[in-house]
Design an enzyme around this catalytic site. Structure first.
Site, PDB file in Angstrom:
ATOM      1  N   SER A 144      33.273  37.824  39.915  1.00  0.00           N
ATOM      2  CA  SER A 144      33.789  37.174  41.044  1.00  0.00           C
ATOM      3  C   SER A 144      33.383  38.251  42.308  1.00  0.00           C
ATOM      4  O   SER A 144      32.170  38.833  42.210  1.00  0.00           O
ATOM      5  CB  SER A 144      35.338  36.728  40.887  1.00  0.00           C
ATOM      6  OG  SER A 144      35.637  36.061  42.017  1.00  0.00           O
ATOM      7  N   ASP A 177      32.441  25.427  39.072  1.00  0.00           N
ATOM      8  CA  ASP A 177      32.728  26.598  39.993  1.00  0.00           C
ATOM      9  C   ASP A 177      32.492  26.371  41.267  1.00  0.00           C
ATOM     10  O   ASP A 177      31.511  26.108  41.701  1.00  0.00           O
ATOM     11  CB  ASP A 177      32.123  28.374  39.549  1.00  0.00           C
ATOM     12  CG  ASP A 177      32.766  29.162  40.307  1.00  0.00           C
ATOM     13  OD1 ASP A 177      33.743  29.288  41.177  1.00  0.00           O
ATOM     14  OD2 ASP A 177      32.309  30.357  39.842  1.00  0.00           O
ATOM     15  N   HIS A 216      35.261  28.646  36.979  1.00  0.00           N
ATOM     16  CA  HIS A 216      35.378  30.133  37.387  1.00  0.00           C
ATOM     17  C   HIS A 216      36.327  30.988  36.785  1.00  0.00           C
ATOM     18  O   HIS A 216      37.209  30.374  36.392  1.00  0.00           O
ATOM     19  CB  HIS A 216      35.795  30.251  39.252  1.00  0.00           C
ATOM     20  CG  HIS A 216      35.518  31.445  39.679  1.00  0.00           C
ATOM     21  ND1 HIS A 216      34.406  32.072  40.257  1.00  0.00           N
ATOM     22  CD2 HIS A 216      36.718  32.325  40.110  1.00  0.00           C
ATOM     23  CE1 HIS A 216      34.628  33.155  40.591  1.00  0.00           C
ATOM     24  NE2 HIS A 216      36.030  33.454  40.562  1.00  0.00           N
TER      25      HIS A 216
END
Length: 694
Positions: free
Chosen positions: A161, A256, A286
């Site tokens: 991320s 995601d 995600h």
């Protein structure tokens, strides 16, 4: 592909919790959000493997003391390649503990050192503090790594991320400053765009773990103003030039919100001439790399990343330190007739000799020509090679070339005996011409390649026990009954019969492990487990085995004759059908790289133990879904569900013809497991999860 059902159920629970009044992250104060994020980690990701860990402090450019955690997954006696890792969490949550299990797994499986950085969080520390802390960590590693047993010439950057954002931004900063690039940048679903307004952001704005409201809440805490969005340190897609960066490996998730910008960044890197690999994991959301207790794909991903790292670190080590004569060497261990042999393949030159390094060696040529795999020992000036050398060379050839079903074999005319035994056993044929043809399907049915002193089939006579008519069984074996080198682990798996005095302490500990106890329900005192093993030892239909990897015990197996077993009334049991139960007692051996080693090996052993065995059966609990899925991938047909008095079970069955015909000792599918020794191991072709079964 639909959203993974386990993730769908997980997200439904999260939605219900919010409906019941639990505040979403974006409505919490940052301190509350951090506490909630950290508290969920153990439930979502469990505990990582045990390995040496060191807490480190270093100075940031503004004088603050930053924390880092160093995981050592390799030999402490040599400088370790290092993965510099940055956690995700939107610059607001996350830290060393939230990503501890992930970092431990990567360190162990690669193996390498992992330096996880506890960069400072927002809103206390606004942009670009996180980037500055990341850069200071990279500079510290370059300057001080050697003093901590690290190899500063073999470094990779990684993160998930916003941690992926930091990792790739560091490569841009290093290029612009004239510093060396890392060997690799591993970017797990990174944030790369100025604005979060792509189709995937709209499509997955809510209900898919990372939500648009949460993302903007995080960025609102981190950014000083909207102008910061156009800075490449926040949005790498804003960089005008992406050329000259380290090779990139991107992991994206289908469901995601960031998947579109991840694709866009991968395409920009490729267009700039950066060697780039990227994959969208279907059905995933995600942050799935941290959801190992929710979806097995998290573990698959870790193994895949570790393999990619091992290859990058291994290439660098070879380029820097390995003599030219050793480049390309591949090493394999074989144990025909229990004789420990080492096979070395350097380009097409194959050498077989004792593992200890002293004793006669034999030399061969192995090469592919016009679609044919050929092993040639006819031009060697060695003395006539031992039969065990021939078997080891053939096994290594098939392992090195798993797609080949036959091997063309040429021996010196002075060595007819070696070939004759293969022909007599049905493993080789003699068509017209100078070469014999070895069939993989038949060769892998030769017990002596994997067993020391294999037994002849026991004469068939019938007896009765507990009202069941069945063949009289041979005396149970003792000692090591099976040995097989596992190339993707670079370790030798062995199956040893239980020695109660030697194995009781481990067995007792394993039975009291909560994961094992959930399926076996045999937890208790030492005396109970001693009595259990004595009962197994006295039962002629069952043999207890201890599984070992390079001598380290990791699990317990019970192999049995099915016709005398409790399973017999539930199907048409054959005279020589076999079955097995398993428990993997050591937690660090429960991952997919290990299951792909032991499950086919147990099946292989049972087929080798008696050539009349045509079927192997298994009866795990019907609710052990991961195990049932794994059995299917290993060739076990799901026949039916049925009820024992103590459990509802699924009957699985593996046919001998299928096991050898489809080479099911080779994990089937995409390569995902990394070798712990990059220059000694080959990856398997499929990952399969398992904890235990009964």
């Amino acid at each position: 592909m639909p959203l993974h059902p386990d993730l769908e159920a997980f997200l439904e629970l999260a939605a219900l919790a919010e409906e019941d009044g639990r505040a979403p992250m974006c409505e919490l104060e940052p301190a509350q959000a951090r506490a909630s994020y950290d508290q969920s980690t153990l439930a979502l990701d469990g505990v990582g493997p045990e390995l040496p860990v060191e807490d480190i402090g270093f100075r940031a450019r503004d004088g603050a003391t930053l924390r880092a955690r160093l995981y050592r997954g390799g030999d402490a006696g040599t400088p370790l390649p290092t993965l510099l890792y940055f956690h995700g969490g939107g610059y607001v949550v996350g830290g060393l503990d939230s990503h501890d299990a992930l970092c431990r797994a990567l360190a162990q499986r690669t193996p390498c050192a992992v330096l996880a950085v506890d960069y400072r969080l927002a809103p206390e520390h606004k942009f670009p503090t996180a980037f500055h802390d990341a850069e200071d960590a990279a500079l510290w590693l370059a300057a001080q790594g050697v003093a901590h047993g690290l190899d500063p010439t073999r470094v990779a950057f990684a993160g998930d991320s916003v941690g992926g954002t930091l990792a790739t931004a560091l490569t841009l900063a290093a290029r612009d400053a004239g510093r060396p690039q890392p060997l690799l940048q591993v970017l797990l679903y990174p944030c790369t765009s100025i604005r979060q307004d792509s189709d995937s952001h709209r499509r997955y704005a809510s209900g898919h773990l990372l939500e648009q409201r949460t993302l903007q809440w995080m960025f609102g805490h981190y950014l000083r103003s909207e102008d910061d969005r156009a800075d490449w340190r926040f949005a790498p897609l804003a960089a005008q030039d992406l050329s000259g960066l380290a090779p990139a490996h991107l992991v994206l998730a289908e469901y995601d919100p960031l998947v579109d910008e991840g694709r866009a960044y991968a395409e920009r890197l490729q267009a700039a001439g950066v060697r780039t690999q990227w994959q969208v994991y279907e059905g995933m959301v995600h942050d799935f790399a941290r959801l190992s207790q929710v979806v097995e794909e998290a573990d698959t991903l870790r193994s895949s990343i570790a393999r990619t790292l091992a290859e990058a670190f291994g290439r660098a080590r070879v380029a820097a330190a390995v003599p030219a004569s050793a480049i390309g060497a591949w090493v394999f261990h074989a144990h025909p007739d229990g004789d420990p042999l080492e096979v070395r393949l350097d380009t097409s030159k194959l050498t077989v000799g004792p593992q200890a390094g002293q004793g006669p060696t034999s030399h061969w040529l192995l090469h592919e020509q016009a679609g044919t795999l050929r092993l040639d020992g006819s031009n060697s000036h060695d003395a006539e090679p031992a039969q065990t050398h021939l078997l080891a060379a053939i096994e290594a050839a098939f392992v090195r070339h798993p797609q080949r079903t036959t091997l063309s074999l040429r021996l010196a005319p002075s060595n007819p005996a070696g070939l004759a035994r293969l022909v007599d056993a049905g493993a080789a044929s003699l068509p017209p011409g100078p070469d014999a043809i070895v069939a993989r399907e038949a060769f892998w049915q030769l017990p002596r390649v994997w067993q020391r002193g294999p037994r002849e089939p026991f004469a068939q006579r019938y007896t009765l026990s507990q009202g069941r008519r069945h063949p009289l069984r041979p005396v149970k074996p003792a000692g090591t009954v099976y040995q097989r080198h596992i190339p993707w682990l670079s370790q030798t798996l062995s199956l040893d019969t239980v020695d109660i005095e030697r194995d009781l302490p481990a067995f007792h500990r394993w039975m009291n492990d909560p994961v094992v106890a959930h399926f076996w329900e045999e937890q208790g005192e030492l005396a109970r487990h001693h009595a259990y093993l004595e009962t197994i030892a006295a039962d002629p239909r069952v043999t207890g085995l201890i599984g070992r990897l390079d001598g380290e015990a990791f699990g317990y197996f019970e192999v049995y004759w099915a016709k005398e077993d409790r399973i017999a009334p539930f199907y048409d049991a054959g005279d020589h059908d076999r079955g097995w139960h398993a428990l993997i007692g050591e937690a660090r051996f429960r991952g997919k790289p290990f299951l792909t080693a032991w499950m086919p090996s147990v099946s292989h052993y049972l087929f080798l133990d008696d050539c009349r065995t045509q079927r192997i059966v298994i009866e795990p609990r019907a609710d052990n879904h991961k195990m049932i899925k794994s059995l299917g991938r290993c060739g076990y047909a799901h026949v039916k569900e049925f009820d024992f008095p103590h459990k509802r079970a699924m009957l699985g069955m593996l046919l001998r013809e299928r096991f050898f015909g489809e080479a099911l000792w080779i994990p089937q599918g995409d390569a995902t497991v990394s070798p712990p020794s990059a220059d000694r191991a080959e990856p398997p072709l499929k990952d399969i999860p398992c904890k235990s079964t009964t």
